[in-house]
Design a protein around this motif. Sequence first.
Motif, PDB file in Angstrom:
ATOM      1  N   MET A  28      42.755  43.092  38.022  1.00 35.24           N
ATOM      2  CA  MET A  28      43.325  42.101  37.114  1.00 35.24           C
ATOM      3  C   MET A  28      42.520  40.805  37.202  1.00 35.24           C
ATOM      4  O   MET A  28      42.002  40.431  38.244  1.00 35.24           O
ATOM      5  CB  MET A  28      44.795  41.836  37.460  1.00 35.24           C
ATOM      6  N   SER A  29      42.449  40.062  36.077  1.00 40.54           N
ATOM      7  CA  SER A  29      41.601  38.875  36.042  1.00 40.54           C
ATOM      8  C   SER A  29      42.063  37.820  37.023  1.00 40.54           C
ATOM      9  O   SER A  29      41.257  37.114  37.617  1.00 40.54           O
ATOM     10  CB  SER A  29      41.601  38.294  34.617  1.00 40.54           C
ATOM     11  N   GLY A  30      43.393  37.674  37.222  1.00 43.61           N
ATOM     12  CA  GLY A  30      43.914  36.673  38.143  1.00 43.61           C
ATOM     13  C   GLY A  30      43.441  36.910  39.556  1.00 43.61           C
ATOM     14  O   GLY A  30      43.077  35.984  40.281  1.00 43.61           O
ATOM     15  N   MET A  31      43.459  38.186  40.009  1.00 39.29           N
ATOM     16  CA  MET A  31      43.033  38.507  41.367  1.00 39.29           C
ATOM     17  C   MET A  31      41.526  38.359  41.517  1.00 39.29           C
ATOM     18  O   MET A  31      41.032  37.987  42.573  1.00 39.29           O
ATOM     19  CB  MET A  31      43.497  39.915  41.728  1.00 39.29           C
ATOM     20  N   GLU A  32      40.791  38.631  40.451  1.00 37.81           N
ATOM     21  CA  GLU A  32      39.343  38.489  40.516  1.00 37.81           C
ATOM     22  C   GLU A  32      38.952  37.032  40.668  1.00 37.81           C
ATOM     23  O   GLU A  32      37.922  36.710  41.254  1.00 37.81           O
ATOM     24  CB  GLU A  32      38.721  39.082  39.238  1.00 37.81           C
ATOM     25  N   ASN A  33      39.769  36.124  40.152  1.00 36.35           N
ATOM     26  CA  ASN A  33      39.460  34.705  40.230  1.00 36.35           C
ATOM     27  C   ASN A  33      39.960  34.076  41.524  1.00 36.35           C
ATOM     28  O   ASN A  33      39.934  32.852  41.665  1.00 36.35           O
ATOM     29  CB  ASN A  33      40.103  33.971  39.043  1.00 36.35           C
ATOM     30  N   GLY A  34      40.436  34.872  42.467  1.00 37.60           N
ATOM     31  CA  GLY A  34      40.869  34.358  43.745  1.00 37.60           C
ATOM     32  C   GLY A  34      42.274  33.804  43.760  1.00 37.60           C
ATOM     33  O   GLY A  34      42.639  33.062  44.681  1.00 37.60           O
ATOM     34  N   MET A  35      43.075  34.116  42.754  1.00 34.75           N
ATOM     35  CA  MET A  35      44.455  33.644  42.706  1.00 34.75           C
ATOM     36  C   MET A  35      45.273  34.324  43.799  1.00 34.75           C
ATOM     37  O   MET A  35      44.970  35.431  44.235  1.00 34.75           O
ATOM     38  CB  MET A  35      45.059  33.959  41.333  1.00 34.75           C
ATOM     39  N   GLU A  36      46.320  33.673  44.277  1.00 39.07           N
ATOM     40  CA  GLU A  36      47.187  34.259  45.283  1.00 39.07           C
ATOM     41  C   GLU A  36      47.875  35.501  44.730  1.00 39.07           C
ATOM     42  O   GLU A  36      48.180  35.581  43.536  1.00 39.07           O
ATOM     43  CB  GLU A  36      48.227  33.230  45.743  1.00 39.07           C
ATOM     44  N   THR A  37      48.126  36.450  45.614  1.00 41.28           N
ATOM     45  CA  THR A  37      48.771  37.695  45.200  1.00 41.28           C
ATOM     46  C   THR A  37      49.952  38.005  46.103  1.00 41.28           C
ATOM     47  O   THR A  37      50.052  37.507  47.224  1.00 41.28           O
ATOM     48  CB  THR A  37      47.787  38.880  45.258  1.00 41.28           C
ATOM     49  N   VAL A  38      50.843  38.838  45.604  1.00 39.43           N
ATOM     50  CA  VAL A  38      51.978  39.323  46.379  1.00 39.43           C
ATOM     51  C   VAL A  38      52.096  40.819  46.136  1.00 39.43           C
ATOM     52  O   VAL A  38      51.779  41.317  45.048  1.00 39.43           O
ATOM     53  CB  VAL A  38      53.288  38.602  45.984  1.00 39.43           C
ATOM     54  N   THR A  39      52.526  41.548  47.152  1.00 41.67           N
ATOM     55  CA  THR A  39      52.717  42.989  47.034  1.00 41.67           C
ATOM     56  C   THR A  39      54.203  43.287  46.874  1.00 41.67           C
ATOM     57  O   THR A  39      55.015  42.912  47.727  1.00 41.67           O
ATOM     58  CB  THR A  39      52.188  43.727  48.270  1.00 41.67           C
ATOM     59  N   LEU A  40      54.560  43.939  45.790  1.00 37.99           N
ATOM     60  CA  LEU A  40      55.931  44.391  45.567  1.00 37.99           C
ATOM     61  C   LEU A  40      56.021  45.850  45.994  1.00 37.99           C
ATOM     62  O   LEU A  40      55.364  46.718  45.414  1.00 37.99           O
ATOM     63  CB  LEU A  40      56.325  44.250  44.094  1.00 37.99           C
ATOM     64  N   ARG A  41      56.796  46.115  47.022  1.00 34.70           N
ATOM     65  CA  ARG A  41      56.979  47.471  47.533  1.00 34.70           C
ATOM     66  C   ARG A  41      58.311  47.995  46.977  1.00 34.70           C
ATOM     67  O   ARG A  41      59.383  47.660  47.470  1.00 34.70           O
ATOM     68  CB  ARG A  41      56.961  47.477  49.053  1.00 34.70           C
ATOM     69  N   VAL A  42      58.236  48.797  45.925  1.00 40.67           N
ATOM     70  CA  VAL A  42      59.417  49.182  45.154  1.00 40.67           C
ATOM     71  C   VAL A  42      59.863  50.598  45.507  1.00 40.67           C
ATOM     72  O   VAL A  42      59.058  51.537  45.487  1.00 40.67           O
ATOM     73  CB  VAL A  42      59.135  49.095  43.639  1.00 40.67           C
ATOM     74  N   ASN A  43      61.140  50.738  45.841  1.00 42.27           N
ATOM     75  CA  ASN A  43      61.734  52.061  46.022  1.00 42.27           C
ATOM     76  C   ASN A  43      62.093  52.609  44.651  1.00 42.27           C
ATOM     77  O   ASN A  43      63.033  52.139  44.004  1.00 42.27           O
ATOM     78  CB  ASN A  43      62.990  51.955  46.894  1.00 42.27           C
ATOM     79  N   ARG A  44      61.343  53.612  44.215  1.00 42.63           N
ATOM     80  CA  ARG A  44      61.515  54.136  42.862  1.00 42.63           C
ATOM     81  C   ARG A  44      62.337  55.426  42.865  1.00 42.63           C
ATOM     82  O   ARG A  44      62.409  56.147  43.851  1.00 42.63           O
ATOM     83  CB  ARG A  44      60.150  54.366  42.212  1.00 42.63           C
ATOM     84  N   PHE A  45      62.947  55.691  41.718  1.00 43.24           N
ATOM     85  CA  PHE A  45      63.779  56.886  41.588  1.00 43.24           C
ATOM     86  C   PHE A  45      63.803  57.333  40.138  1.00 43.24           C
ATOM     87  O   PHE A  45      64.023  56.535  39.229  1.00 43.24           O
ATOM     88  CB  PHE A  45      65.212  56.592  42.051  1.00 43.24           C
ATOM     89  N   VAL A  62      50.410  45.206  43.450  1.00 39.59           N
ATOM     90  CA  VAL A  62      49.825  43.926  43.835  1.00 39.59           C
ATOM     91  C   VAL A  62      49.633  43.101  42.572  1.00 39.59           C
ATOM     92  O   VAL A  62      48.909  43.516  41.657  1.00 39.59           O
ATOM     93  CB  VAL A  62      48.478  44.116  44.567  1.00 39.59           C
ATOM     94  N   VAL A  63      50.297  41.957  42.514  1.00 36.95           N
ATOM     95  CA  VAL A  63      50.246  41.133  41.302  1.00 36.95           C
ATOM     96  C   VAL A  63      49.890  39.699  41.658  1.00 36.95           C
ATOM     97  O   VAL A  63      50.209  39.221  42.751  1.00 36.95           O
ATOM     98  CB  VAL A  63      51.605  41.147  40.557  1.00 36.95           C
ATOM     99  N   PRO A  64      49.213  38.984  40.763  1.00 36.56           N
ATOM    100  CA  PRO A  64      48.948  37.561  41.000  1.00 36.56           C
ATOM    101  C   PRO A  64      50.254  36.783  40.934  1.00 36.56           C
ATOM    102  O   PRO A  64      51.118  37.060  40.092  1.00 36.56           O
ATOM    103  CB  PRO A  64      48.002  37.182  39.855  1.00 36.56           C
ATOM    104  N   ALA A  65      50.428  35.840  41.823  1.00 32.40           N
ATOM    105  CA  ALA A  65      51.691  35.094  41.860  1.00 32.40           C
ATOM    106  C   ALA A  65      51.493  33.747  42.519  1.00 32.40           C
ATOM    107  O   ALA A  65      50.553  33.535  43.298  1.00 32.40           O
ATOM    108  CB  ALA A  65      52.750  35.894  42.618  1.00 32.40           C
ATOM    109  N   ARG A  66      52.394  32.834  42.206  1.00 33.29           N
ATOM    110  CA  ARG A  66      52.474  31.540  42.873  1.00 33.29           C
ATOM    111  C   ARG A  66      53.706  31.540  43.770  1.00 33.29           C
ATOM    112  O   ARG A  66      54.668  32.257  43.498  1.00 33.29           O
ATOM    113  CB  ARG A  66      52.583  30.420  41.839  1.00 33.29           C
ATOM    114  N   PRO A  67      53.715  30.759  44.807  1.00 36.25           N
ATOM    115  CA  PRO A  67      54.872  30.748  45.707  1.00 36.25           C
ATOM    116  C   PRO A  67      56.183  30.428  45.007  1.00 36.25           C
ATOM    117  O   PRO A  67      57.238  30.929  45.386  1.00 36.25           O
ATOM    118  CB  PRO A  67      54.515  29.661  46.728  1.00 36.25           C
ATOM    119  N   GLU A  68      56.138  29.610  43.960  1.00 38.46           N
ATOM    120  CA  GLU A  68      57.366  29.223  43.274  1.00 38.46           C
ATOM    121  C   GLU A  68      57.813  30.224  42.218  1.00 38.46           C
ATOM    122  O   GLU A  68      58.898  30.072  41.623  1.00 38.46           O
ATOM    123  CB  GLU A  68      57.208  27.840  42.623  1.00 38.46           C
ATOM    124  N   ASP A  69      57.008  31.260  41.949  1.00 40.49           N
ATOM    125  CA  ASP A  69      57.423  32.304  41.009  1.00 40.49           C
ATOM    126  C   ASP A  69      58.631  33.052  41.542  1.00 40.49           C
ATOM    127  O   ASP A  69      58.809  33.190  42.757  1.00 40.49           O
ATOM    128  CB  ASP A  69      56.280  33.300  40.774  1.00 40.49           C
TER     129      ASP A  69
END
Length: 305
Positions: free
Chosen positions: A1-18, A60-67
Amino acid sequence: MSGMENGMETVTLRVNRFTPRPERGRERGGSPFARKSSPFGDSGSARRRPRGKQWVQDYVVPARPEDTVLDCLLKVKRTIDPTLAFRYSCGHGMCGSDAVSINGTPTLLCTATVKAWAKQPSDAQVDEDGFRHTGEDVQPAQTQDADDLGVIELAPLPGFPVQRDLIADIDQMLGQIRKLKPYLQASGELATTADGKINAFEYLQNPQQLSKYELLSNCIACGTCEGSCPVYAGGEAFIGPAALIAASRFINDSRDGQTDARMDAIDSADGIAACQSVRACTRECPRGIDVGEEIWQLIAQIKER
């Protein structure tokens, strides 16, 4: 994703799917030992464990702490995986539709921020035999990426059947609330003044009368209290804290004329008597209601009448 390529902060969402398995033929009932006579619902078929495919998936998605976590899930839905299912509506903590379990705690997606819920991986190492080492023999853990905000674990709201991914079936809770008639029931007699005119101030309340139920009227039936309740999650027909709060809101309303009938409705083995006063229901209420204390007050009122 372009946000991660530009060095933006990221967060990992670990989702229990069903994903549920398609139903075939006649639906099977619940346990033959479950109580069938509860006025608040059948604990057998209503809470039977749905069958289907279960797995854990990381995004893994780009995110800001306040998101908010909801912001992050919407990014996943729109740019990574459109099959991910979750529920939301207003996005501002007013409707209660997006309640899930975040890091094991029932809460709302739209009010949970990345900064508050993202956790860093443990520095302790696990060897090939599955033992976690925390002593002096532990080698330094790999350096955490400075742009990685951490991991957030997501699962559907506990205590309810899962429909798909993060969507829980809360119909049973809503049905239990409806059975307690969550609306004002006045005597039906039109008040008049001494000269026979209609009394326009028939239901006028003073501030003290309003304060008894005003906070209770803020309940949004999100289900976080029920997801935190160990009795409700136990699979019995306990009416649950959300329905008891709905009943208390009108029991404490001076304009309502059905106080005795409302107390009779909850004064049963599956009603107020099933509460074990654990008070876990209070911890995560997004509207600030002390659910455990309100239920305790109901218990006291029923004992005193």
